[in-house]
Design a protein around this motif. Structure first.
Motif, PDB file in Angstrom:
ATOM      1  N   ILE A   1     -18.539 -16.709 -16.285  1.00 39.13           N
ATOM      2  CA  ILE A   1     -18.575 -17.679 -17.387  1.00 39.13           C
ATOM      3  C   ILE A   1     -17.594 -17.261 -18.475  1.00 39.13           C
ATOM      4  CG2 ILE A   1     -20.010 -18.526 -19.294  1.00 39.13           C
ATOM      5  CD1 ILE A   1     -22.365 -18.522 -17.305  1.00 39.13           C
ATOM      6  N   GLY A   2     -17.551 -15.961 -18.767  1.00 42.80           N
ATOM      7  CA  GLY A   2     -16.606 -15.464 -19.762  1.00 42.80           C
ATOM      8  C   GLY A   2     -15.166 -15.747 -19.376  1.00 42.80           C
ATOM      9  N   GLN A   3     -14.842 -15.636 -18.074  1.00 42.99           N
ATOM     10  CA  GLN A   3     -13.487 -15.920 -17.613  1.00 42.99           C
ATOM     11  C   GLN A   3     -13.138 -17.401 -17.788  1.00 42.99           C
ATOM     12  OE1 GLN A   3     -11.010 -13.722 -16.444  1.00 42.99           O
ATOM     13  NE2 GLN A   3     -12.473 -12.356 -17.452  1.00 42.99           N
ATOM     14  N   ILE A   4     -14.101 -18.275 -17.497  1.00 35.76           N
ATOM     15  CA  ILE A   4     -13.877 -19.709 -17.673  1.00 35.76           C
ATOM     16  C   ILE A   4     -13.617 -20.021 -19.147  1.00 35.76           C
ATOM     17  CG2 ILE A   4     -15.003 -21.976 -17.573  1.00 35.76           C
ATOM     18  CD1 ILE A   4     -16.456 -20.940 -15.029  1.00 35.76           C
TER      19      ILE A   4
ATOM     20  N   HIS B   1     -22.897 -25.106 -20.764  1.00 35.32           N
ATOM     21  CA  HIS B   1     -23.170 -26.194 -19.819  1.00 35.32           C
ATOM     22  C   HIS B   1     -21.921 -26.526 -19.009  1.00 35.32           C
ATOM     23  CE1 HIS B   1     -24.665 -30.068 -18.326  1.00 35.32           C
ATOM     24  NE2 HIS B   1     -23.555 -30.618 -18.786  1.00 35.32           N
ATOM     25  N   VAL B   2     -20.799 -26.660 -19.684  1.00 36.52           N
ATOM     26  CA  VAL B   2     -19.547 -27.022 -19.007  1.00 36.52           C
ATOM     27  C   VAL B   2     -19.092 -25.888 -18.086  1.00 36.52           C
ATOM     28  CG1 VAL B   2     -17.112 -27.573 -19.372  1.00 36.52           C
ATOM     29  CG2 VAL B   2     -18.860 -28.618 -20.837  1.00 36.52           C
ATOM     30  N   ALA B   3     -19.185 -24.649 -18.568  1.00 35.21           N
ATOM     31  CA  ALA B   3     -18.745 -23.508 -17.762  1.00 35.21           C
ATOM     32  C   ALA B   3     -19.636 -23.313 -16.545  1.00 35.21           C
ATOM     33  CB  ALA B   3     -18.741 -22.244 -18.621  1.00 35.21           C
ATOM     34  N   LEU B   4     -20.930 -23.456 -16.722  1.00 33.85           N
ATOM     35  CA  LEU B   4     -21.852 -23.283 -15.601  1.00 33.85           C
ATOM     36  C   LEU B   4     -21.652 -24.374 -14.555  1.00 33.85           C
ATOM     37  CD1 LEU B   4     -24.079 -21.309 -14.792  1.00 33.85           C
ATOM     38  CD2 LEU B   4     -25.746 -22.886 -15.791  1.00 33.85           C
ATOM     39  N   ALA B   5     -21.367 -25.590 -15.024  1.00 32.53           N
ATOM     40  CA  ALA B   5     -21.086 -26.682 -14.081  1.00 32.53           C
ATOM     41  C   ALA B   5     -19.857 -26.357 -13.236  1.00 32.53           C
ATOM     42  CB  ALA B   5     -20.880 -27.982 -14.844  1.00 32.53           C
ATOM     43  N   GLU B   6     -18.808 -25.839 -13.870  1.00 31.28           N
ATOM     44  CA  GLU B   6     -17.612 -25.462 -13.126  1.00 31.28           C
ATOM     45  C   GLU B   6     -17.902 -24.327 -12.150  1.00 31.28           C
ATOM     46  OE1 GLU B   6     -13.260 -23.375 -13.944  1.00 31.28           O
ATOM     47  OE2 GLU B   6     -14.144 -24.642 -15.513  1.00 31.28           O
ATOM     48  N   LEU B   7     -18.679 -23.351 -12.599  1.00 30.10           N
ATOM     49  CA  LEU B   7     -18.965 -22.182 -11.762  1.00 30.10           C
ATOM     50  C   LEU B   7     -19.805 -22.545 -10.541  1.00 30.10           C
ATOM     51  CD1 LEU B   7     -18.752 -19.062 -11.559  1.00 30.10           C
ATOM     52  CD2 LEU B   7     -20.901 -18.956 -12.852  1.00 30.10           C
ATOM     53  N   GLU B   8     -20.772 -23.436 -10.732  1.00 29.28           N
ATOM     54  CA  GLU B   8     -21.718 -23.750  -9.649  1.00 29.28           C
ATOM     55  C   GLU B   8     -21.403 -25.045  -8.925  1.00 29.28           C
ATOM     56  OE1 GLU B   8     -25.642 -23.502 -11.359  1.00 29.28           O
ATOM     57  OE2 GLU B   8     -25.553 -21.310 -11.477  1.00 29.28           O
ATOM     58  N   GLY B   9     -20.401 -25.781  -9.412  1.00 33.41           N
ATOM     59  CA  GLY B   9     -19.934 -26.948  -8.682  1.00 33.41           C
ATOM     60  C   GLY B   9     -20.750 -28.204  -8.840  1.00 33.41           C
ATOM     61  N   TRP B  10     -21.413 -28.363  -9.952  1.00 33.43           N
ATOM     62  CA  TRP B  10     -22.114 -29.622 -10.213  1.00 33.43           C
ATOM     63  C   TRP B  10     -21.447 -30.310 -11.412  1.00 33.43           C
ATOM     64  CZ3 TRP B  10     -24.190 -28.826 -15.089  1.00 33.43           C
ATOM     65  CH2 TRP B  10     -24.617 -27.539 -15.414  1.00 33.43           C
ATOM     66  N   PRO B  11     -21.570 -31.637 -11.526  1.00 32.86           N
ATOM     67  CA  PRO B  11     -20.837 -32.376 -12.572  1.00 32.86           C
ATOM     68  C   PRO B  11     -21.455 -32.142 -13.958  1.00 32.86           C
ATOM     69  CG  PRO B  11     -22.213 -33.880 -11.323  1.00 32.86           C
ATOM     70  CD  PRO B  11     -22.293 -32.556 -10.614  1.00 32.86           C
ATOM     71  N   ALA B  12     -20.605 -31.787 -14.894  1.00 34.65           N
ATOM     72  CA  ALA B  12     -21.061 -31.635 -16.279  1.00 34.65           C
ATOM     73  C   ALA B  12     -21.260 -33.008 -16.903  1.00 34.65           C
ATOM     74  CB  ALA B  12     -20.044 -30.841 -17.077  1.00 34.65           C
TER      75      ALA B  12
ATOM     76  N   LEU C   1     -30.174 -22.749 -21.227  1.00 30.40           N
ATOM     77  CA  LEU C   1     -30.969 -22.164 -22.304  1.00 30.40           C
ATOM     78  C   LEU C   1     -31.412 -20.744 -21.960  1.00 30.40           C
ATOM     79  CD1 LEU C   1     -31.645 -23.311 -25.050  1.00 30.40           C
ATOM     80  CD2 LEU C   1     -33.921 -23.914 -24.213  1.00 30.40           C
ATOM     81  N   GLU C   2     -31.712 -20.478 -20.690  1.00 30.80           N
ATOM     82  CA  GLU C   2     -32.048 -19.114 -20.273  1.00 30.80           C
ATOM     83  C   GLU C   2     -30.859 -18.181 -20.466  1.00 30.80           C
ATOM     84  OE1 GLU C   2     -34.627 -17.541 -19.548  1.00 30.80           O
ATOM     85  OE2 GLU C   2     -36.163 -18.939 -18.850  1.00 30.80           O
ATOM     86  N   LEU C   3     -29.662 -18.660 -20.098  1.00 32.90           N
ATOM     87  CA  LEU C   3     -28.454 -17.863 -20.323  1.00 32.90           C
ATOM     88  C   LEU C   3     -28.267 -17.568 -21.806  1.00 32.90           C
ATOM     89  CD1 LEU C   3     -25.933 -19.557 -17.862  1.00 32.90           C
ATOM     90  CD2 LEU C   3     -26.426 -17.107 -17.953  1.00 32.90           C
ATOM     91  N   PHE C   4     -28.473 -18.568 -22.627  1.00 36.20           N
ATOM     92  CA  PHE C   4     -28.357 -18.422 -24.080  1.00 36.20           C
ATOM     93  C   PHE C   4     -29.306 -17.339 -24.590  1.00 36.20           C
ATOM     94  CE2 PHE C   4     -30.266 -19.423 -28.169  1.00 36.20           C
ATOM     95  CZ  PHE C   4     -29.181 -19.617 -29.005  1.00 36.20           C
TER      96      PHE C   4
END
Length: 319
Positions: free
Chosen positions: A178-181, A204-215, A239-242
């Motif tokens: 996520i940090g790299q994104i 939200h946007v970074a996790l969507a890119e990392l896991e391949g689901w649409p933001a 929210l858990e990541l936060f």
């Protein structure tokens, strides 16, 4: 309009990136006539303060103390997460004040900590405060604020810091990714890029890119509402990541300050999370510091539940 107590009346305010909280202070240092204005509705401090004074009426103040969500390095104040900017001296003249004190918002917040009652904070995890030891403060809202208190021997001295803009500290492979994104998007990745209202959207946007689901086009309020309601697993994951990343940031602060007097969690986001935050990985991440885990386990962490506590700190700064 309302009836005002007799005697001098100071103007105080706590201004963030989204809201400006104004109030008056009477001769007995009691705060009254609190009002929240949206920063987006005004061109700057003078316009907002004038509107507040006109709406509330009463005697014209001769002194004011204003907490601002930005570093203070001279006369010119430029907000980090807002279009507002002003000259302190020009604002003093325009508002007809004899004295205008400008202080950092989390410096003011820190000054309020000794004034909080036991019922205005909620413990998350164990530990016990050591009297006279430094106290840490961190809070996520429009940005990420960081401060603390150091005991001088006869009073608490607040720290003016910009700790929200240090470098983000990922602790596992997913956070590194996520940090790299975020690095590709922003260059330097500070904790504020994740631990703030806009940071929730970034996650939200970074996790969507990392896991391949649409933001989705969601606001911070949308994300927290969905997560707390349990209607969106992606929002819950954000929210858990936060909460986990905030635990690491809070423990970094605790070790840096030697904050054995405890660490307070404020800001606009965490106090609204309730049991979700208490059950999150925040506290386990706070204590996860290898050889210093035992040291951190002894430090208490509290969520501030008081309404607008920074105004108390602003009022205290005038005295």
């Amino acid at each position: 309009m309302q009836e005002f107590p007799t005697g001098p009346h100071d103007l105080i305010a706590d201004i963030g990136g989204t809201n400006a909280r104004f109030a008056r202070v009477d001769a007995h240092r009691r705060i009254y006539a609190e009002q929240i204005l949206a920063c987006a509705d005004f061109t700057g401090l003078t316009a907002a303060a004038t509107a507040y004074l006109q709406a509330t009426g009463g005697p014209r103040p001769t002194r004011a103390a204003i907490a601002v969500a930005t570093p203070i390095t001279g006369d010119w104040i430029q907000f980090t997460n807002s279009h507002w900017s002003f000259s302190t001296e020009t604002a003093r003249r325009e508002l007809g004040l004899e004295q205008l004190l400008i202080l950092n918002d989390f410096t003011a917040f820190a000054l309020s900590l000794p004034l909080l009652g036991a019922n205005e904070r909620r413990a998350v995890g164990g530990g016990a405060a050591v009297a006279g030891e430094p106290i840490g403060l961190i809070g996520a809202g429009t940005g990420l604020g960081v401060s603390g208190l150091v005991w001088s021997g006869d009073r608490w001295l607040p720290l003016q810091t910009e700790g929200g803009h240090v470098t983000f500290s990922p602790t596992d492979g997913r956070e590194w990714a996520i940090g790299q994104i975020l690095h590709r998007r922003f260059g330097h990745v500070s904790p504020e890029r994740l631990l703030s209202g806009p940071g929730l959207v970034n996650l939200h946007v970074a996790l969507a890119e990392l896991e391949g689901w649409p933001a989705e086009d969601l606001t911070p309020a949308d994300l927290t509402e969905r997560a707390l309601a349990g209607t969106c697993p992606h929002s819950r994951e954000v929210l858990e990541l936060f909460c986990g990343a905030l635990g690491t940031a809070a423990s970094n602060l605790a070790i840096t300050l030697g904050a054995r007097g405890g660490v307070y969690i404020g800001g606009g986001i965490v106090p609204r999370l309730g049991d979700f935050f208490d059950r999150s990985t925040f506290r386990s991440r706070f204590e996860a510091k290898g050889r210093f885990s035992t040291y951190l386990a002894a430090i208490p962490t509290w969520v501030i539940t008081a309404a607008n506590p920074a105004l108390r700190g602003v009022a205290a700064a005038l005295t």
